[in-house]
Design an enzyme around this catalytic site. Structure first.
Site, PDB file in Angstrom:
ATOM      1  N   TYR A  19       0.842  -1.209   0.000  1.00  0.00           N
ATOM      2  CA  TYR A  19       0.000   0.000   0.000  1.00  0.00           C
ATOM      3  C   TYR A  19       0.875   1.255   0.000  1.00  0.00           C
ATOM      4  O   TYR A  19       0.687   2.155  -0.836  1.00  0.00           O
ATOM      5  CB  TYR A  19      -0.921  -0.030   1.222  1.00  0.00           C
ATOM      6  CG  TYR A  19      -1.632   1.274   1.495  1.00  0.00           C
ATOM      7  CD1 TYR A  19      -2.572   1.783   0.602  1.00  0.00           C
ATOM      8  CD2 TYR A  19      -1.352   2.008   2.655  1.00  0.00           C
ATOM      9  CE1 TYR A  19      -3.212   2.984   0.857  1.00  0.00           C
ATOM     10  CE2 TYR A  19      -2.000   3.205   2.921  1.00  0.00           C
ATOM     11  CZ  TYR A  19      -2.923   3.696   2.017  1.00  0.00           C
ATOM     12  OH  TYR A  19      -3.556   4.889   2.271  1.00  0.00           O
TER      13      TYR A  19
HETATM   14  N1  LIG Z   1      -7.393   4.390   6.198  1.00  0.00           N
HETATM   15  C1  LIG Z   1      -6.387   5.122   6.623  1.00  0.00           C
HETATM   16  O1  LIG Z   1      -6.039   5.129   7.818  1.00  0.00           O
HETATM   17  C2  LIG Z   1      -5.652   6.017   5.641  1.00  0.00           C
HETATM   18  C3  LIG Z   1      -4.526   6.703   6.091  1.00  0.00           C
HETATM   19  C4  LIG Z   1      -3.916   7.615   5.230  1.00  0.00           C
HETATM   20  C5  LIG Z   1      -4.416   7.809   3.965  1.00  0.00           C
HETATM   21  N2  LIG Z   1      -5.496   7.102   3.518  1.00  0.00           N
HETATM   22  C6  LIG Z   1      -6.015   7.386   2.154  1.00  0.00           C
HETATM   23  O2  LIG Z   1      -7.156   8.215   2.302  1.00  0.00           O
HETATM   24  C7  LIG Z   1      -7.967   8.106   1.140  1.00  0.00           C
HETATM   25  C8  LIG Z   1      -9.433   8.008   1.495  1.00  0.00           C
HETATM   26  O3  LIG Z   1      -9.681   7.240   2.636  1.00  0.00           O
HETATM   27  P1  LIG Z   1     -11.190   6.843   3.001  1.00  0.00           P
HETATM   28  O4  LIG Z   1     -11.198   6.372   4.380  1.00  0.00           O
HETATM   29  O5  LIG Z   1     -12.111   7.929   2.559  1.00  0.00           O
HETATM   30  O6  LIG Z   1     -11.359   5.584   1.995  1.00  0.00           O
HETATM   31  P2  LIG Z   1     -12.661   4.765   1.616  1.00  0.00           P
HETATM   32  O7  LIG Z   1     -13.802   5.122   2.488  1.00  0.00           O
HETATM   33  O8  LIG Z   1     -12.241   3.330   1.518  1.00  0.00           O
HETATM   34  O9  LIG Z   1     -13.008   5.308   0.152  1.00  0.00           O
HETATM   35  C9  LIG Z   1     -12.316   4.911  -0.966  1.00  0.00           C
HETATM   36  C10 LIG Z   1     -13.199   5.162  -2.183  1.00  0.00           C
HETATM   37  O10 LIG Z   1     -12.485   4.734  -3.348  1.00  0.00           O
HETATM   38  C11 LIG Z   1     -13.453   4.214  -4.223  1.00  0.00           C
HETATM   39  N3  LIG Z   1     -12.919   3.275  -5.195  1.00  0.00           N
HETATM   40  C12 LIG Z   1     -12.311   2.091  -4.957  1.00  0.00           C
HETATM   41  N4  LIG Z   1     -12.058   1.471  -6.121  1.00  0.00           N
HETATM   42  C13 LIG Z   1     -12.534   2.278  -7.098  1.00  0.00           C
HETATM   43  C14 LIG Z   1     -12.587   2.171  -8.514  1.00  0.00           C
HETATM   44  N5  LIG Z   1     -12.115   1.111  -9.140  1.00  0.00           N
HETATM   45  N6  LIG Z   1     -13.129   3.194  -9.225  1.00  0.00           N
HETATM   46  C15 LIG Z   1     -13.633   4.286  -8.593  1.00  0.00           C
HETATM   47  N7  LIG Z   1     -13.628   4.442  -7.234  1.00  0.00           N
HETATM   48  C16 LIG Z   1     -13.075   3.442  -6.521  1.00  0.00           C
HETATM   49  C17 LIG Z   1     -14.427   3.470  -3.328  1.00  0.00           C
HETATM   50  O11 LIG Z   1     -15.626   3.287  -4.023  1.00  0.00           O
HETATM   51  P3  LIG Z   1     -16.838   2.367  -3.490  1.00  0.00           P
HETATM   52  O12 LIG Z   1     -17.634   3.263  -2.589  1.00  0.00           O
HETATM   53  O13 LIG Z   1     -17.562   1.984  -4.735  1.00  0.00           O
HETATM   54  O14 LIG Z   1     -16.207   1.208  -2.759  1.00  0.00           O
HETATM   55  C18 LIG Z   1     -14.536   4.403  -2.146  1.00  0.00           C
HETATM   56  O15 LIG Z   1     -15.608   5.305  -2.305  1.00  0.00           O
HETATM   57  C19 LIG Z   1      -7.440   6.922   0.340  1.00  0.00           C
HETATM   58  O16 LIG Z   1      -6.691   7.428  -0.756  1.00  0.00           O
HETATM   59  C20 LIG Z   1      -6.525   6.220   1.346  1.00  0.00           C
HETATM   60  O17 LIG Z   1      -5.474   5.534   0.699  1.00  0.00           O
HETATM   61  C21 LIG Z   1      -6.123   6.219   4.347  1.00  0.00           C
END
Ligand SMILES: NC(=O)c1ccc[n+]([C@@H]2O[C@H](COP(=O)([O-])OP(=O)(O)OC[C@H]3O[C@@H](n4cnc5c(N)ncnc54)[C@H](OP(=O)(O)O)[C@@H]3O)[C@@H](O)[C@H]2O)c1
Length: 217
Positions: free
Chosen positions: A125
């Site tokens: 990741y």
């Molecule tokens: N989790 C952590 O602690 C953490 C820490 C630092 C940074 N981040 C980053 O923060 C960002 C957002 O986090 P979050 O919690 O908002 O994530 P999230 O709730 O998992 O949202 C990710 C979104 O990406 C969409 N997605 C996945 N595959 C896709 C595809 N093929 N085409 C179009 N859309 C797609 C998903 O769509 P669906 O609704 O259809 O599934 C979902 O709406 C990400 O870039 C993540 O890497 C996360």
């Protein structure tokens, strides 16, 4: 400003869609599942159905900026990380260039600059995020790369810690990440900056002022 949000139905994406609409911008809410359209409309977004695993070359048409806040998610293996977290972000860099769009804000992560510093299962990741960041930084687009720590759903209080390198671990609320991204879109002085973002004591505007040197002017 018309802003394409990749990952608009995600936990940050929904917050950002609402914030941008409330601020008078036009969020274009990229979703891969058309059944999410109504929810995004209610938040103030204009839904656009497009899958990052497929062709998104025309998704930015008519937009002024892109925010990438999509991700394959914690349950996915290394390949989806390459296809979505890296590949999806890189496709939108190419699409931005093709459409003459200049502004791109990336929601990256801490450790994207040093993937092997994290737990072993997280390395694919962090690598994928770091590769996407490098492609964006090398593109010449007007980029800002935001690197949050672990995301939480606590209510945001508008106070953060921001620096190119914070030299500590920690978490940050999704509310405050969305607010920082929205602020960056309105601040040309954040162009060219890559910074880490954690919960902290400094109001967002002041934290960004201190980062970019706006506080000294
Ligand atoms: N989790 C952590 O602690 C953490 C820490 C630092 C940074 N981040 C980053 O923060 C960002 C957002 O986090 P979050 O919690 O908002 O994530 P999230 O709730 O998992 O949202 C990710 C979104 O990406 C969409 N997605 C996945 N595959 C896709 C595809 N093929 N085409 C179009 N859309 C797609 C998903 O769509 P669906 O609704 O259809 O599934 C979902 O709406 C990400 O870039 C993540 O890497 C996360």
């Amino acid at each position: 400003m018309k802003v394409l949000i990749a990952g608009s139905h995600g936990n940050i994406g929904r917050r950002l869609t609402r914030l941008l609409a409330e601020a008078g911008h036009e969020p274009v809410a990229m979703i891969r599942d058309a059944s999410q359209a109504e929810e995004l409309r209610e938040l103030g977004g204009e839904p656009l159905v497009a899958d990052l695993a497929g062709d998104v070359s025309d998704a930015p048409e008519g937009c002024d900026a892109i925010v990438f806040t999509a991700g394959a998610g914690p349950g996915s293996g290394p390949e989806p990380k390459q296809v979505i977290d890296r590949g999806g972000a890189e496709k939108l860099v190419a699409a931005a260039e093709a459409h003459g769009l200049r502004r791109y804000v990336m929601v990256s992560t801490v450790r994207a600059d040093d993937p092997t510093s994290g737990p072993e299962h997280m390395v694919p990741y962090f690598e994928a995020k770091g590769q996407a960041d490098a492609t964006l930084a090398a593109s010449g687009l007007d980029h800002t790369i935001v690197r949050p720590g672990r995301l939480t759903d606590e209510p945001g209080d508008g106070h953060v810690a921001i620096a190119p390198k914070l030299e500590r671990g920690g978490s940050v609320t999704r509310d405050d990440v969305a607010a920082v991204v929205a602020a960056c879109l309105e601040r040309p002085d954040t162009i060219g900056w890559t910074f880490e973002l954690l919960d902290g004591d400094t109001p967002i505007t002041e934290a960004l002022d201190a980062l970019t040197g706006a506080a000294d002017q």
